[in-house]
Design a protein around this motif. Structure first.
Motif, PDB file in Angstrom:
ATOM      1  N   LYS A   1       4.221   5.584  -7.218  1.00 38.47           N
ATOM      2  CA  LYS A   1       5.199   4.863  -6.397  1.00 38.47           C
ATOM      3  C   LYS A   1       4.746   3.427  -6.141  1.00 38.47           C
ATOM      4  O   LYS A   1       5.566   2.507  -6.083  1.00 38.47           O
ATOM      5  CB  LYS A   1       5.434   5.596  -5.082  1.00 38.47           C
ATOM      6  N   LEU A   2       3.457   3.229  -6.004  1.00 40.30           N
ATOM      7  CA  LEU A   2       2.914   1.898  -5.789  1.00 40.30           C
ATOM      8  C   LEU A   2       3.169   1.009  -7.009  1.00 40.30           C
ATOM      9  O   LEU A   2       3.636  -0.131  -6.872  1.00 40.30           O
ATOM     10  CB  LEU A   2       1.421   2.004  -5.499  1.00 40.30           C
TER      11      LEU A   2
ATOM     12  N   GLU B   1      -2.741  -1.382  -3.587  1.00 44.20           N
ATOM     13  CA  GLU B   1      -3.827  -0.408  -3.537  1.00 44.20           C
ATOM     14  C   GLU B   1      -3.329   0.857  -2.859  1.00 44.20           C
ATOM     15  O   GLU B   1      -2.573   0.796  -1.895  1.00 44.20           O
ATOM     16  CB  GLU B   1      -5.018  -0.997  -2.774  1.00 44.20           C
ATOM     17  N   SER B   2      -3.774   1.994  -3.397  1.00 44.10           N
ATOM     18  CA  SER B   2      -3.371   3.257  -2.772  1.00 44.10           C
ATOM     19  C   SER B   2      -4.120   3.442  -1.461  1.00 44.10           C
ATOM     20  O   SER B   2      -5.248   2.978  -1.295  1.00 44.10           O
ATOM     21  CB  SER B   2      -3.614   4.437  -3.708  1.00 44.10           C
TER      22      SER B   2
ATOM     23  N   ASP C   1      -4.173   6.283   2.120  1.00 42.95           N
ATOM     24  CA  ASP C   1      -3.700   7.394   2.946  1.00 42.95           C
ATOM     25  C   ASP C   1      -4.033   7.049   4.393  1.00 42.95           C
ATOM     26  O   ASP C   1      -5.192   7.097   4.799  1.00 42.95           O
ATOM     27  CB  ASP C   1      -4.382   8.695   2.530  1.00 42.95           C
TER      28      ASP C   1
ATOM     29  N   PHE D   1       0.852  -1.190   0.000  1.00 41.35           N
ATOM     30  CA  PHE D   1       0.000   0.000   0.000  1.00 41.35           C
ATOM     31  C   PHE D   1       0.886   1.238   0.000  1.00 41.35           C
ATOM     32  O   PHE D   1       1.957   1.235   0.602  1.00 41.35           O
ATOM     33  CB  PHE D   1      -0.897   0.023   1.247  1.00 41.35           C
ATOM     34  N   ALA D   2       0.427   2.285  -0.669  1.00 40.71           N
ATOM     35  CA  ALA D   2       1.147   3.559  -0.693  1.00 40.71           C
ATOM     36  C   ALA D   2       0.159   4.658  -1.059  1.00 40.71           C
ATOM     37  O   ALA D   2      -0.867   4.396  -1.681  1.00 40.71           O
ATOM     38  CB  ALA D   2       2.288   3.522  -1.699  1.00 40.71           C
ATOM     39  N   ARG D   3       0.482   5.891  -0.665  1.00 39.18           N
ATOM     40  CA  ARG D   3      -0.384   7.018  -1.053  1.00 39.18           C
ATOM     41  C   ARG D   3      -0.304   7.286  -2.536  1.00 39.18           C
ATOM     42  O   ARG D   3      -1.292   7.583  -3.185  1.00 39.18           O
ATOM     43  CB  ARG D   3       0.006   8.283  -0.293  1.00 39.18           C
ATOM     44  N   SER D   4       0.890   7.219  -3.083  1.00 45.44           N
ATOM     45  CA  SER D   4       1.125   7.555  -4.478  1.00 45.44           C
ATOM     46  C   SER D   4       0.909   6.348  -5.386  1.00 45.44           C
ATOM     47  O   SER D   4       1.590   5.334  -5.254  1.00 45.44           O
ATOM     48  CB  SER D   4       2.563   8.072  -4.644  1.00 45.44           C
ATOM     49  N   GLU D   5      -0.025   6.468  -6.325  1.00 49.94           N
ATOM     50  CA  GLU D   5      -0.259   5.400  -7.306  1.00 49.94           C
ATOM     51  C   GLU D   5       1.015   5.120  -8.104  1.00 49.94           C
ATOM     52  O   GLU D   5       1.342   3.961  -8.367  1.00 49.94           O
ATOM     53  CB  GLU D   5      -1.390   5.798  -8.265  1.00 49.94           C
TER      54      GLU D   5
END
Length: 75
Positions: free
Chosen positions: A22-23, A37-38, A40, A16-20
């Protein structure tokens, strides 16, 4: 690096990450695709929904590793 090692050993991995962007980049470094999946983590309702979807797809995880953090200045 941990997700790479786990995926290489055959472990089902969810990232998981905020940035699509970077994900997607992180997922490309894995030897096999992960559930990605993104997310926050500052939004508790969103976090709950995303993790519920992951559990529905994979079951209850055997291992959870978090590296997210939230800091607020105390000046």
């Amino acid at each position: 690096a941990l997700a790479q090692r786990l995926a290489a050993s055959g472990t089902e991995v969810a990232i998981f990450a905020r940035s699509e962007e970077k994900l997607r980049a992180a997922n490309r470094t894995l030897p096999r695709p992960a559930y990605a999946e993104s997310l926050d983590v500052t939004d508790s309702a969103e976090t709950r929904d995303v993790l519920d979807r992951a559990v529905a797809g994979f079951g209850v995880p055997d291992l959870v590793v978090t590296t997210a953090g939230v800091a607020r200045a105390q000046w």
